[in-house]
Design a protein around this motif. Structure first.
Motif, mmCIF file in Angstrom:
data_model
loop_
_atom_site.group_PDB
_atom_site.id
_atom_site.type_symbol
_atom_site.label_atom_id
_atom_site.label_comp_id
_atom_site.label_asym_id
_atom_site.label_seq_id
_atom_site.Cartn_x
_atom_site.Cartn_y
_atom_site.Cartn_z
ATOM 1 N N GLU A 16 -55.574 -23.614 32.616
ATOM 2 C CA GLU A 16 -54.159 -23.747 32.949
ATOM 3 C C GLU A 16 -53.440 -23.895 31.623
ATOM 4 N N LYS A 17 -52.272 -23.389 31.529
ATOM 5 C CA LYS A 17 -51.537 -23.525 30.278
ATOM 6 C C LYS A 17 -51.173 -24.964 30.003
ATOM 7 N N LYS A 18 -51.165 -25.788 31.036
ATOM 8 C CA LYS A 18 -50.766 -27.168 30.866
ATOM 9 C C LYS A 18 -51.932 -28.098 30.558
ATOM 10 N N THR A 19 -53.172 -27.599 30.543
ATOM 11 C CA THR A 19 -54.288 -28.457 30.152
ATOM 12 C C THR A 19 -54.203 -28.727 28.669
ATOM 13 N N LYS A 20 -54.897 -29.710 28.235
ATOM 14 C CA LYS A 20 -54.861 -30.107 26.834
ATOM 15 C C LYS A 20 -55.927 -29.322 26.080
ATOM 16 N N ASN A 21 -55.506 -28.468 25.143
ATOM 17 C CA ASN A 21 -56.422 -27.548 24.472
ATOM 18 C C ASN A 21 -57.547 -28.239 23.719
ATOM 19 N N ASP A 22 -57.250 -29.267 22.937
ATOM 20 C CA ASP A 22 -58.299 -29.932 22.160
ATOM 21 C C ASP A 22 -59.335 -30.580 23.068
ATOM 22 N N GLU A 23 -58.872 -31.278 24.098
ATOM 23 C CA GLU A 23 -59.793 -31.917 25.027
ATOM 24 C C GLU A 23 -60.611 -30.881 25.794
ATOM 25 N N THR A 24 -59.978 -29.752 26.120
ATOM 26 C CA THR A 24 -60.683 -28.689 26.833
ATOM 27 C C THR A 24 -61.786 -28.095 25.967
ATOM 28 N N ARG A 25 -61.494 -27.866 24.701
ATOM 29 C CA ARG A 25 -62.516 -27.339 23.778
ATOM 30 C C ARG A 25 -63.700 -28.293 23.671
ATOM 31 N N ILE A 26 -63.418 -29.568 23.543
ATOM 32 C CA ILE A 26 -64.488 -30.567 23.446
ATOM 33 C C ILE A 26 -65.298 -30.594 24.733
ATOM 34 N N PHE A 27 -64.612 -30.586 25.869
ATOM 35 C CA PHE A 27 -65.291 -30.610 27.165
ATOM 36 C C PHE A 27 -66.209 -29.400 27.330
ATOM 37 N N ILE A 28 -65.720 -28.217 26.990
ATOM 38 C CA ILE A 28 -66.518 -27.000 27.121
ATOM 39 C C ILE A 28 -67.702 -27.028 26.167
ATOM 40 N N SER A 29 -67.460 -27.446 24.942
ATOM 41 C CA SER A 29 -68.545 -27.539 23.963
ATOM 42 C C SER A 29 -69.632 -28.499 24.442
ATOM 43 N N ASN A 30 -69.223 -29.651 24.950
ATOM 44 C CA ASN A 30 -70.196 -30.628 25.462
ATOM 45 C C ASN A 30 -70.925 -30.089 26.691
ATOM 46 N N SER A 31 -70.243 -29.330 27.509
ATOM 47 C CA SER A 31 -70.875 -28.752 28.696
ATOM 48 C C SER A 31 -71.958 -27.761 28.298
ATOM 49 N N PHE A 32 -71.694 -26.930 27.300
ATOM 50 C CA PHE A 32 -72.722 -26.008 26.822
ATOM 51 C C PHE A 32 -73.896 -26.773 26.225
ATOM 52 N N THR A 66 -59.230 -26.378 41.433
ATOM 53 C CA THR A 66 -58.860 -25.136 40.744
ATOM 54 C C THR A 66 -59.406 -25.109 39.316
ATOM 55 N N VAL A 67 -59.196 -26.195 38.594
ATOM 56 C CA VAL A 67 -59.671 -26.275 37.213
ATOM 57 C C VAL A 67 -61.191 -26.215 37.186
ATOM 58 N N LEU A 68 -61.851 -26.929 38.079
ATOM 59 C CA LEU A 68 -63.310 -26.938 38.113
ATOM 60 C C LEU A 68 -63.872 -25.554 38.421
ATOM 61 N N GLU A 69 -63.270 -24.836 39.347
ATOM 62 C CA GLU A 69 -63.726 -23.479 39.660
ATOM 63 C C GLU A 69 -63.629 -22.570 38.435
ATOM 64 N N LYS A 70 -62.524 -22.653 37.725
ATOM 65 C CA LYS A 70 -62.339 -21.800 36.542
ATOM 66 C C LYS A 70 -63.300 -22.182 35.420
ATOM 67 N N LEU A 71 -63.524 -23.474 35.235
ATOM 68 C CA LEU A 71 -64.481 -23.913 34.213
ATOM 69 C C LEU A 71 -65.896 -23.459 34.553
ATOM 70 N N LYS A 72 -66.274 -23.575 35.815
ATOM 71 C CA LYS A 72 -67.616 -23.144 36.224
ATOM 72 C C LYS A 72 -67.798 -21.647 36.039
ATOM 73 N N ALA A 73 -66.781 -20.873 36.362
ATOM 74 C CA ALA A 73 -66.873 -19.417 36.184
ATOM 75 C C ALA A 73 -67.064 -19.077 34.709
ATOM 76 N N TYR A 74 -66.306 -19.731 33.845
ATOM 77 C CA TYR A 74 -66.428 -19.503 32.404
ATOM 78 C C TYR A 74 -67.812 -19.920 31.911
ATOM 79 N N PHE A 75 -68.251 -21.099 32.346
ATOM 80 C CA PHE A 75 -69.546 -21.632 31.925
ATOM 81 C C PHE A 75 -70.673 -20.686 32.338
ATOM 82 N N GLU A 76 -70.665 -20.246 33.588
ATOM 83 C CA GLU A 76 -71.715 -19.356 34.073
ATOM 84 C C GLU A 76 -71.699 -18.015 33.339
#
Length: 85
Positions: A16-32, A66-76
């Protein structure tokens, strides 16, 4: 490679454009690193855009889903190529 994709994806509003970019990057990196998306806990809550918890229509729950679905799609999509083998 995955982190560069995560930066690009988060910066372009992949969740989402309104999510926090830095926190999102950290979250995705930690998820990987952890091998999974964890939707429980404060790390996931930090990346969500501000939504009223007291909305009678359940906006917070809808936004989380909604956010979780999009994150899971990206992660997979990118997890297999991000694993160091």
């Amino acid at each position: 490679m995955a982190l560069a994709n995560a930066d690009e994806w988060a910066g372009e509003g992949g969740v989402e454009k309104k999510t926090k970019n830095d926190e999102t990057r950290i979250f995705i990196s930690n998820s990987f690193r952890n091998g999974e998306i964890q939707s429980a806990g404060t790390a996931f809550a930090k990346i969500l855009p501000p939504v009223s918890r007291f909305s009678p229509s359940g906006d917070l729950t809808k936004k989380k889903e909604t956010v979780l679905e999009k994150l899971k799609a990206y992660f997979e999509r990118f997890f297999d190529i991000s694993a160091p083998n």
